[in-house]
Design an enzyme around this catalytic site. Structure first.
Site, PDB file in Angstrom:
ATOM      1  N   ARG A 110      38.853  49.203  41.633  1.00  0.00           N
ATOM      2  CA  ARG A 110      38.529  47.778  41.608  1.00  0.00           C
ATOM      3  C   ARG A 110      37.042  47.522  41.281  1.00  0.00           C
ATOM      4  O   ARG A 110      36.030  47.970  41.951  1.00  0.00           O
ATOM      5  CB  ARG A 110      38.807  47.461  43.159  1.00  0.00           C
ATOM      6  CG  ARG A 110      39.201  45.809  43.391  1.00  0.00           C
ATOM      7  CD  ARG A 110      39.644  45.495  44.709  1.00  0.00           C
ATOM      8  NE  ARG A 110      38.326  45.662  45.724  1.00  0.00           N
ATOM      9  CZ  ARG A 110      38.577  45.204  46.822  1.00  0.00           C
ATOM     10  NH1 ARG A 110      39.569  44.420  46.842  1.00  0.00           N
ATOM     11  NH2 ARG A 110      37.629  45.273  47.654  1.00  0.00           N
ATOM     12  N   THR A 154      34.256  41.559  39.978  1.00  0.00           N
ATOM     13  CA  THR A 154      35.435  40.489  39.888  1.00  0.00           C
ATOM     14  C   THR A 154      36.640  40.850  40.598  1.00  0.00           C
ATOM     15  O   THR A 154      37.537  40.036  40.873  1.00  0.00           O
ATOM     16  CB  THR A 154      36.025  40.855  38.076  1.00  0.00           C
ATOM     17  OG1 THR A 154      36.497  42.400  38.157  1.00  0.00           O
ATOM     18  CG2 THR A 154      34.876  40.656  37.268  1.00  0.00           C
ATOM     19  N   ASP A 180      36.060  51.022  53.660  1.00  0.00           N
ATOM     20  CA  ASP A 180      36.445  51.574  52.398  1.00  0.00           C
ATOM     21  C   ASP A 180      37.117  52.776  52.517  1.00  0.00           C
ATOM     22  O   ASP A 180      36.556  53.928  52.904  1.00  0.00           O
ATOM     23  CB  ASP A 180      35.128  51.882  51.291  1.00  0.00           C
ATOM     24  CG  ASP A 180      35.566  51.974  49.926  1.00  0.00           C
ATOM     25  OD1 ASP A 180      35.041  51.393  48.988  1.00  0.00           O
ATOM     26  OD2 ASP A 180      36.181  53.174  49.642  1.00  0.00           O
ATOM     27  N   ASP A 220      35.956  55.866  50.155  1.00  0.00           N
ATOM     28  CA  ASP A 220      34.527  56.386  50.918  1.00  0.00           C
ATOM     29  C   ASP A 220      34.787  57.249  52.223  1.00  0.00           C
ATOM     30  O   ASP A 220      34.154  58.219  52.209  1.00  0.00           O
ATOM     31  CB  ASP A 220      33.414  55.598  51.010  1.00  0.00           C
ATOM     32  CG  ASP A 220      32.850  54.981  49.598  1.00  0.00           C
ATOM     33  OD1 ASP A 220      33.291  55.703  48.605  1.00  0.00           O
ATOM     34  OD2 ASP A 220      32.319  53.764  49.764  1.00  0.00           O
TER      35      ASP A 220
HETATM   36  O1  PRP Z   1      44.247  45.252  46.565  1.00  0.00           O
HETATM   37  P1  PRP Z   1      42.921  45.267  45.956  1.00  0.00           P
HETATM   38  O2  PRP Z   1      42.179  44.315  46.014  1.00  0.00           O
HETATM   39  O3  PRP Z   1      43.278  45.594  44.349  1.00  0.00           O
HETATM   40  O4  PRP Z   1      42.167  46.617  46.642  1.00  0.00           O
HETATM   41  C1  PRP Z   1      42.635  47.907  47.061  1.00  0.00           C
HETATM   42  C2  PRP Z   1      42.326  49.043  46.307  1.00  0.00           C
HETATM   43  O5  PRP Z   1      41.013  49.313  46.544  1.00  0.00           O
HETATM   44  C3  PRP Z   1      40.905  50.601  47.075  1.00  0.00           C
HETATM   45  O6  PRP Z   1      40.583  51.311  45.840  1.00  0.00           O
HETATM   46  P2  PRP Z   1      38.958  51.350  45.043  1.00  0.00           P
HETATM   47  O7  PRP Z   1      38.787  50.565  44.127  1.00  0.00           O
HETATM   48  O8  PRP Z   1      38.030  51.445  46.260  1.00  0.00           O
HETATM   49  O9  PRP Z   1      38.862  52.935  44.468  1.00  0.00           O
HETATM   50  P3  PRP Z   1      38.795  54.213  45.244  1.00  0.00           P
HETATM   51  O10 PRP Z   1      40.029  54.829  45.846  1.00  0.00           O
HETATM   52  O11 PRP Z   1      38.462  55.062  44.281  1.00  0.00           O
HETATM   53  O12 PRP Z   1      37.719  54.223  46.092  1.00  0.00           O
HETATM   54  C4  PRP Z   1      42.001  50.891  47.523  1.00  0.00           C
HETATM   55  O13 PRP Z   1      42.145  52.144  47.729  1.00  0.00           O
HETATM   56  C5  PRP Z   1      43.100  50.234  46.595  1.00  0.00           C
HETATM   57  O14 PRP Z   1      43.433  51.118  45.499  1.00  0.00           O
HETATM   58  O1  URA Z   2      39.285  46.660  52.922  1.00  0.00           O
HETATM   59  C1  URA Z   2      39.306  47.157  51.832  1.00  0.00           C
HETATM   60  C2  URA Z   2      39.825  46.559  50.299  1.00  0.00           C
HETATM   61  C3  URA Z   2      39.950  47.362  49.320  1.00  0.00           C
HETATM   62  N1  URA Z   2      39.517  48.667  49.315  1.00  0.00           N
HETATM   63  C4  URA Z   2      39.301  49.246  50.564  1.00  0.00           C
HETATM   64  O2  URA Z   2      39.207  50.581  50.511  1.00  0.00           O
HETATM   65  N2  URA Z   2      39.195  48.470  51.757  1.00  0.00           N
HETATM   66 MG    MG Z   3      37.012  52.694  47.337  1.00  0.00          MG
END
Ligand code: PRP
Ligand code: URA
Ligand code: MG
Length: 209
Positions: free
Chosen positions: A104, A108, A200, A203
């Protein structure tokens, strides 16, 4: 309209509390996500069709039930979805695993696709997409789009924590997809994080903060 199921089993809710707690470290966080994924897999497979087979117990012949050769696929949204895969495979070891890479964009909040690898027989499988978080819903909608574009006909979406905004986005874009969650939280904050949420997920799973 797709259905929304909230798994309120006490074991799931108990473990989710420690997943949310900011004092839970990476090792324990990973173990708890794995355990909750197993418990959710138990619930989500409730409607799998059964067929009768004949076996012999040490005492007599018997008619007994087995799962009727359903072809399942588990699709983690990278990265954080990976944390839920092994927990599901403990109960459904024959499932094939595909991967959809999305991150994400922090500005944006829109998902950016960077990887897709699926089982070859996409049309024939029932898929469960997994990701701990359903926030704006952008990533879930994009993952479902990516799967449907390649021929998938049967898709469920499973996550630990959802925001109302994310549920609505999936319902609107993909009314044929049922959503399975452990908790429906209050809202998103200005940075698109779920409140109260768990922070997160990627993380916390991989120790990358
Ligand atoms: O509903 P949304 O607003 O799209 O957010 C949710 C997304 O955000 C996080 O991923 P992230 O982009 O942090 O990637 P990662 O798993 O690599 O940390 C989570 O694991 C989802 O995939
Ligand atoms: O709360 C949130 C939203 C998006 N992605 C995450 O990992 N946590
Ligand atoms: Mg993430």
């Amino acid at each position: 309209m797709g259905k929304v199921y909230v798994f309120d089993h006490p074991l799931i809710q108990h473990k989710l509390t420690y997943i949310r707690d900011k004092n839970t470290g990476t090792k324990e966080f990973r173990e708890l996500v794995d355990e909750v994924a197993t418990l959710m897999a138990f619930e989500i497979t409730r409607d799998l069709p059964l067929e009768e087979v004949e076996i012999e117990t040490p005492v007599s012949k018997a008619k007994a039930k087995v799962i009727a050769g359903k072809k399942l696929g588990v699709i983690p949204i990278l990265r954080a979805g990976i944390g839920m895969v092994d927990g599901i495979l403990k109960l459904i070891p024959a499932a094939k695993v595909g991967h959809i890479g999305l991150y994400r964009d922090p500005e944006t909040l829109k998902p950016v696709e960077y990887y897709v690898k699926l089982p070859s027989d996409v049309e024939e499988r029932d898929f469960i997409i997994v990701d701990p978080m359903l926030a704006t819903g952008g990533s879930a909608v994009a993952a479902i789009d990516a799967l449907k574009k390649r021929g998938a006909k049967s898709i469920k979406f499973m996550c630990l924590i959802a925001a109302p905004e994310g549920v609505k986005a999936v319902e609107t874009a993909h009314p044929d997809v049922d959503i399975y969650i452990a908790a429906l939280d209050e809202r998103l904050n200005d940075h698109g994080y779920i409140v109260p949420g768990l922070g997160d997920a990627g993380d916390r799973l991989f120790g990358t903060k």
